[in-house]
Scaffold this motif. Structure first.
Motif, PDB file in Angstrom:
ATOM      1  N   LEU A  99       3.260  -4.303   0.948  1.00 31.86           N
ATOM      2  CA  LEU A  99       3.234  -3.424   0.075  1.00 31.86           C
ATOM      3  C   LEU A  99       1.703  -2.510   0.413  1.00 31.86           C
ATOM      4  CD1 LEU A  99       4.101  -3.483  -3.644  1.00 31.86           C
ATOM      5  CD2 LEU A  99       1.743  -2.701  -2.735  1.00 31.86           C
ATOM      6  N   LEU A 100       0.769  -3.300   0.511  1.00 31.97           N
ATOM      7  CA  LEU A 100      -0.455  -2.793   0.584  1.00 31.97           C
ATOM      8  C   LEU A 100      -0.557  -1.829   1.739  1.00 31.97           C
ATOM      9  CD1 LEU A 100      -2.786  -5.878  -0.513  1.00 31.97           C
ATOM     10  CD2 LEU A 100      -2.275  -3.622  -1.561  1.00 31.97           C
ATOM     11  N   GLN A 104       0.142   0.571  -9.247  1.00 32.11           N
ATOM     12  CA  GLN A 104       1.603   0.544  -9.913  1.00 32.11           C
ATOM     13  C   GLN A 104       2.646  -0.093  -9.139  1.00 32.11           C
ATOM     14  OE1 GLN A 104       2.207   2.172 -12.953  1.00 32.11           O
ATOM     15  NE2 GLN A 104       3.932   0.910 -12.563  1.00 32.11           N
ATOM     16  N   GLU A 105       2.552   0.107  -7.840  1.00 30.47           N
ATOM     17  CA  GLU A 105       3.651  -0.701  -7.118  1.00 30.47           C
ATOM     18  C   GLU A 105       3.316  -2.332  -7.124  1.00 30.47           C
ATOM     19  OE1 GLU A 105       4.920   0.550  -3.337  1.00 30.47           O
ATOM     20  OE2 GLU A 105       4.586   2.636  -3.725  1.00 30.47           O
ATOM     21  N   LEU A 106       2.245  -2.618  -7.188  1.00 32.70           N
ATOM     22  CA  LEU A 106       1.897  -4.065  -7.127  1.00 32.70           C
ATOM     23  C   LEU A 106       2.349  -4.769  -8.686  1.00 32.70           C
ATOM     24  CD1 LEU A 106      -1.693  -4.359  -5.636  1.00 32.70           C
ATOM     25  CD2 LEU A 106       0.383  -5.482  -4.878  1.00 32.70           C
ATOM     26  N   PHE A 107       2.108  -3.785  -9.659  1.00 30.18           N
ATOM     27  CA  PHE A 107       2.619  -4.258 -11.072  1.00 30.18           C
ATOM     28  C   PHE A 107       4.117  -4.186 -11.005  1.00 30.18           C
ATOM     29  CE2 PHE A 107       4.160  -2.885 -15.131  1.00 30.18           C
ATOM     30  CZ  PHE A 107       3.548  -3.746 -16.197  1.00 30.18           C
ATOM     31  N   ASP A 108       4.895  -3.137 -10.671  1.00 32.45           N
ATOM     32  CA  ASP A 108       6.224  -3.095 -10.394  1.00 32.45           C
ATOM     33  C   ASP A 108       6.901  -4.231  -9.792  1.00 32.45           C
ATOM     34  OD1 ASP A 108       5.882  -0.658 -11.971  1.00 32.45           O
ATOM     35  OD2 ASP A 108       6.352   0.496 -10.358  1.00 32.45           O
ATOM     36  N   MET A 125     -11.133  -3.005  -5.506  1.00 33.45           N
ATOM     37  CA  MET A 125     -10.899  -4.271  -5.825  1.00 33.45           C
ATOM     38  C   MET A 125      -9.375  -4.460  -6.675  1.00 33.45           C
ATOM     39  SD  MET A 125     -12.700  -7.567  -7.402  1.00 33.45           S
ATOM     40  CE  MET A 125     -14.063  -7.646  -6.307  1.00 33.45           C
ATOM     41  N   ILE A 126      -8.618  -5.255  -6.095  1.00 35.58           N
ATOM     42  CA  ILE A 126      -7.127  -5.213  -6.675  1.00 35.58           C
ATOM     43  C   ILE A 126      -7.314  -6.905  -6.959  1.00 35.58           C
ATOM     44  CG2 ILE A 126      -5.852  -3.443  -5.796  1.00 35.58           C
ATOM     45  CD1 ILE A 126      -4.715  -5.450  -3.969  1.00 35.58           C
ATOM     46  N   VAL A 127      -6.542  -7.008  -8.243  1.00 35.75           N
ATOM     47  CA  VAL A 127      -6.456  -8.431  -8.926  1.00 35.75           C
ATOM     48  C   VAL A 127      -4.853  -8.981  -8.671  1.00 35.75           C
ATOM     49  CG1 VAL A 127      -6.949 -10.365 -10.696  1.00 35.75           C
ATOM     50  CG2 VAL A 127      -8.410  -8.197 -10.270  1.00 35.75           C
ATOM     51  N   CYS A 128      -4.482 -10.066  -8.076  1.00 42.28           N
ATOM     52  CA  CYS A 128      -3.164 -10.185  -7.823  1.00 42.28           C
ATOM     53  C   CYS A 128      -2.866 -11.745  -8.295  1.00 42.28           C
ATOM     54  CB  CYS A 128      -2.788 -10.146  -6.336  1.00 42.28           C
ATOM     55  SG  CYS A 128      -3.112  -8.534  -5.577  1.00 42.28           S
ATOM     56  N   LYS A 129      -1.633 -11.850  -8.591  1.00 40.44           N
ATOM     57  CA  LYS A 129      -1.382 -13.265  -8.861  1.00 40.44           C
ATOM     58  C   LYS A 129       0.217 -13.374  -8.459  1.00 40.44           C
ATOM     59  CE  LYS A 129      -0.645 -16.863 -12.246  1.00 40.44           C
ATOM     60  NZ  LYS A 129      -0.474 -17.265 -13.667  1.00 40.44           N
ATOM     61  N   VAL A 152      -8.928   2.416   0.751  1.00 36.40           N
ATOM     62  CA  VAL A 152      -7.890   3.554   0.637  1.00 36.40           C
ATOM     63  C   VAL A 152      -8.546   4.792   0.921  1.00 36.40           C
ATOM     64  CG1 VAL A 152      -6.499   2.176  -0.960  1.00 36.40           C
ATOM     65  CG2 VAL A 152      -8.489   3.436  -1.647  1.00 36.40           C
ATOM     66  N   ALA A 153      -7.521   5.769   1.093  1.00 36.72           N
ATOM     67  CA  ALA A 153      -8.104   7.162   1.313  1.00 36.72           C
ATOM     68  C   ALA A 153      -8.536   7.871   0.197  1.00 36.72           C
ATOM     69  CB  ALA A 153      -6.966   7.828   2.228  1.00 36.72           C
ATOM     70  N   SER A 154      -8.023   7.567  -1.205  1.00 36.20           N
ATOM     71  CA  SER A 154      -8.254   8.353  -2.128  1.00 36.20           C
ATOM     72  C   SER A 154      -7.914   7.471  -3.540  1.00 36.20           C
ATOM     73  CB  SER A 154      -7.262   9.548  -2.408  1.00 36.20           C
ATOM     74  OG  SER A 154      -5.882   9.333  -2.296  1.00 36.20           O
ATOM     75  N   GLU A 155      -8.339   7.969  -4.548  1.00 40.81           N
ATOM     76  CA  GLU A 155      -8.137   7.406  -5.891  1.00 40.81           C
ATOM     77  C   GLU A 155      -6.426   7.435  -6.168  1.00 40.81           C
ATOM     78  OE1 GLU A 155     -10.053   5.706  -7.881  1.00 40.81           O
ATOM     79  OE2 GLU A 155     -12.039   6.233  -7.149  1.00 40.81           O
ATOM     80  N   GLU A 156      -5.750   8.593  -5.761  1.00 42.97           N
ATOM     81  CA  GLU A 156      -4.595   8.602  -5.818  1.00 42.97           C
ATOM     82  C   GLU A 156      -3.757   7.440  -5.338  1.00 42.97           C
ATOM     83  OE1 GLU A 156      -6.483  11.231  -4.935  1.00 42.97           O
ATOM     84  OE2 GLU A 156      -6.615  12.242  -7.075  1.00 42.97           O
ATOM     85  N   SER A 157      -4.135   7.075  -3.894  1.00 45.29           N
ATOM     86  CA  SER A 157      -3.424   6.272  -3.085  1.00 45.29           C
ATOM     87  C   SER A 157      -3.793   4.914  -3.815  1.00 45.29           C
ATOM     88  CB  SER A 157      -4.085   6.040  -1.709  1.00 45.29           C
ATOM     89  OG  SER A 157      -4.043   7.329  -0.892  1.00 45.29           O
ATOM     90  N   PHE A 158      -4.925   4.605  -4.532  1.00 47.60           N
ATOM     91  CA  PHE A 158      -5.324   3.240  -5.165  1.00 47.60           C
ATOM     92  C   PHE A 158      -4.494   3.259  -6.441  1.00 47.60           C
ATOM     93  CE2 PHE A 158      -7.913   0.746  -8.202  1.00 47.60           C
ATOM     94  CZ  PHE A 158      -7.959  -0.375  -7.418  1.00 47.60           C
ATOM     95  N   ALA A 159      -4.155   4.457  -7.119  1.00 45.81           N
ATOM     96  CA  ALA A 159      -3.335   4.406  -8.299  1.00 45.81           C
ATOM     97  C   ALA A 159      -1.936   3.922  -7.955  1.00 45.81           C
ATOM     98  CB  ALA A 159      -3.400   5.715  -9.196  1.00 45.81           C
ATOM     99  N   LYS A 160      -1.468   4.605  -6.825  1.00 48.66           N
ATOM    100  CA  LYS A 160       0.044   4.111  -6.325  1.00 48.66           C
ATOM    101  C   LYS A 160       0.085   2.877  -6.155  1.00 48.66           C
ATOM    102  CE  LYS A 160       3.643   5.618  -3.352  1.00 48.66           C
ATOM    103  NZ  LYS A 160       3.836   5.916  -1.962  1.00 48.66           N
ATOM    104  N   ILE A 161      -0.933   2.159  -5.481  1.00 50.45           N
ATOM    105  CA  ILE A 161      -0.645   0.630  -5.086  1.00 50.45           C
ATOM    106  C   ILE A 161      -0.912  -0.161  -6.191  1.00 50.45           C
ATOM    107  CG2 ILE A 161      -2.247  -1.178  -4.072  1.00 50.45           C
ATOM    108  CD1 ILE A 161      -3.017   0.888  -1.918  1.00 50.45           C
TER     109      ILE A 161
END
Length: 171
Positions: free
Chosen positions: A86-87, A159-163, A70-74, A148-157
């Motif tokens: 982006l996703l 970070q990119e959402l934050f950026d 789950m991701i939280v967006c605004k 997502v395929a992996s925890e790494e993919s999720f972490a990248k997503i």
């Protein structure tokens, strides 16, 4: 064609087709009502078939082994397409959108967006129907379940959402 044969045919078509197929398309093909197809899909799901329903029709869940997060967006409404792109660009499949409404509690809409084409279809429907997003009811705050395929993919997503200023951040 009897119901069992029709259901087997529906299952096979969904499994072998990456694109969504609507109940109306199946109804025309099999010369039955849309409601008959909706019933067929319900019976297939009750038998354990991984059939998903979205704004553009039915698909077969081809990636049940992916990680669901789950991701939280605004963000503002004008950034929806940017968020979805982006996703998808980072390999996510967007399953739904959910908000926490002050009166109704949790409200959710199925999206099943996997490709650029899915994004374009969603945006066309949104703009063509003068629809409103669930997130408009909560000042832009919403969540998505994504695969997502992996925890790494999720972490990248994340970070990119934050950026990009698309993730929800508390003060």
């Amino acid at each position: 064609m009897n119901g069992k044969d029709r259901q087997e045919n529906i299952k096979e078509q969904l499994y072998n087709n990456a694109n969504a197929i609507s109940a109306n398309q199946f109804a025309q093909q099999f010369k039955v009502s849309r409601q008959t197809i909706v019933g067929d899909i319900a019976l297939l799901r009750a038998q354990g078939e991984q059939i998903l329903a979205s704004f553009n029709g039915y698909t077969y869940d081809q990636a049940p082994n992916k990680i669901i997060k789950m991701i939280v967006c605004k963000h503002r409404v004008d950034r929806v397409k940017e968020e979805l792109e982006l996703l998808i660009r980072n390999g996510a499949e967007v399953q739904n959108v959910t908000i926490n409404h002050e009166i109704y509690g949790e409200l959710s809409g199925t999206l099943l967006i996997k490709t650029e084409n899915d994004i374009n279809e969603f945006m066309t429907k949104l703009n063509g129907h003068k629809g409103r997003l669930l997130s408009e009811l909560t000042a832009g705050i919403h969540t998505h379940l994504i695969k997502v395929a992996s925890e790494e993919s999720f972490a990248k997503i994340q970070q990119e959402l934050f950026d990009a200023g698309l993730s929800y951040q508390t003060d």
